[in-house]
Design an enzyme around this catalytic site. Sequence first.
Site, short mmCIF file in Angstrom:
data_model
loop_
_atom_site.label_atom_id
_atom_site.label_comp_id
_atom_site.label_asym_id
_atom_site.label_seq_id
_atom_site.Cartn_x
_atom_site.Cartn_y
_atom_site.Cartn_z
N CYS A 1 0.84 -1.19 0.00
CA CYS A 1 0.00 0.00 0.00
C CYS A 1 0.89 1.25 0.00
O CYS A 1 1.60 1.49 -0.96
CB CYS A 1 -0.95 0.01 1.20
SG CYS A 1 -1.89 -1.49 1.41
N ASP B 1 -9.75 -2.86 -5.73
CA ASP B 1 -8.80 -1.91 -5.15
C ASP B 1 -9.07 -0.52 -5.72
O ASP B 1 -8.76 -0.25 -6.88
CB ASP B 1 -7.37 -2.36 -5.47
CG ASP B 1 -6.32 -1.53 -4.75
OD1 ASP B 1 -6.67 -0.47 -4.20
OD2 ASP B 1 -5.15 -1.94 -4.76
N HIS C 1 -7.84 -4.50 -1.65
CA HIS C 1 -6.69 -3.67 -1.29
C HIS C 1 -6.21 -4.07 0.12
O HIS C 1 -7.01 -4.21 1.03
CB HIS C 1 -7.10 -2.19 -1.29
CG HIS C 1 -5.99 -1.27 -0.95
ND1 HIS C 1 -4.99 -0.96 -1.83
CD2 HIS C 1 -5.71 -0.60 0.20
CE1 HIS C 1 -4.14 -0.14 -1.24
NE2 HIS C 1 -4.55 0.10 -0.02
#
Length: 266
Positions: A155, A202, A234
């Site tokens: 991330c 995502d 995600h």
Amino acid sequence: MHALSLATALFATATLAHTDCKSVDASIVRHTGYPVGVEETHSNIRLYIAKPDASSVRAKEKPTSAILYLTDVFGIELAENRLLADSFARAGYLTVAPDLFNNEHATGDINVPGFNTSAFLARHGPEVTDPIIASAINHLRTVYGIKKIGLTGYCFGGRYSFRFVGEGKGGDAAFAAHPSLLGNDEIQAIKGPAAIAAAETDGMLTPARKSEVEALLGKGTVPWSVSLYSGTNHGFAVRANISDPEQKWGKEEAFLQAVRWFDRFL
Ligand SMILES: *[C@@H]1O[C@H](CO)[C@@H](O)[C@H](O)[C@H]1NC(C)=O
Ligand SMILES: *[C@@H]1O[C@H](CO)[C@@H](O)[C@H](O)[C@H]1NC(C)=O
């Protein structure tokens, strides 16, 4: 036998079983339990350090390669981040995860109301994050004699995996799972091989954006790879719901994707 000592015995068996083994498989990924690395502070930066077992055949093959683990916004406080760093050590790599947030990691999901994401990101832009990563790279080279560094980022950290295989940045290979805020300029600037693990769902790396990223990687000159895992969201490469077999498999495959990438390029 008490439950805890039984768990310890099972853990020890699982650890030993891999020290004489050259191949890696999903059994080295630990999703739950106690992190086994240590925390140290150098140059005012906290580092979570996971070292391979001294008898690891894989570690002996690449004693001067290491992995720099760049976390999501939950930082090195999150057990899943520490456990995944431990898993990279179990794969034979000295693994160091710096505190990217100067003791100010996010405490909850950045999408929940009340967490000011824009303020958080404004406080943790490249101008403050790059020096932390550069310092950790310097630590690996000077203290541990590391010559080749693989960056694995998740991330928030994924973008920095790419940044640090840019010219003269010190990284030798990059892996990013569901990277956020990865810019075109950062993709175009890479000088080392880069791989991505993408989630099916995502908002930060939509199908349209993923296609753009692939097109930019395709125009470059370094090896690249993008893998997409169905049934994942995600964050899955760290925070998968491991009760869901598809998510668990996706997380383990993303880990193995990173290890194999580093095996090839470090
Ligand atoms: C979030 O932070 C920004 C600036 O950092 C500020 O302008 C904004 O008002 C904040 N939002 C909330 C909901 O507090
Ligand atoms: C995790 O996955 C299991 C199995 O699919 C499901 O029952 C559970 O609700 C999921 N948990 C969360 C928090 O989504």
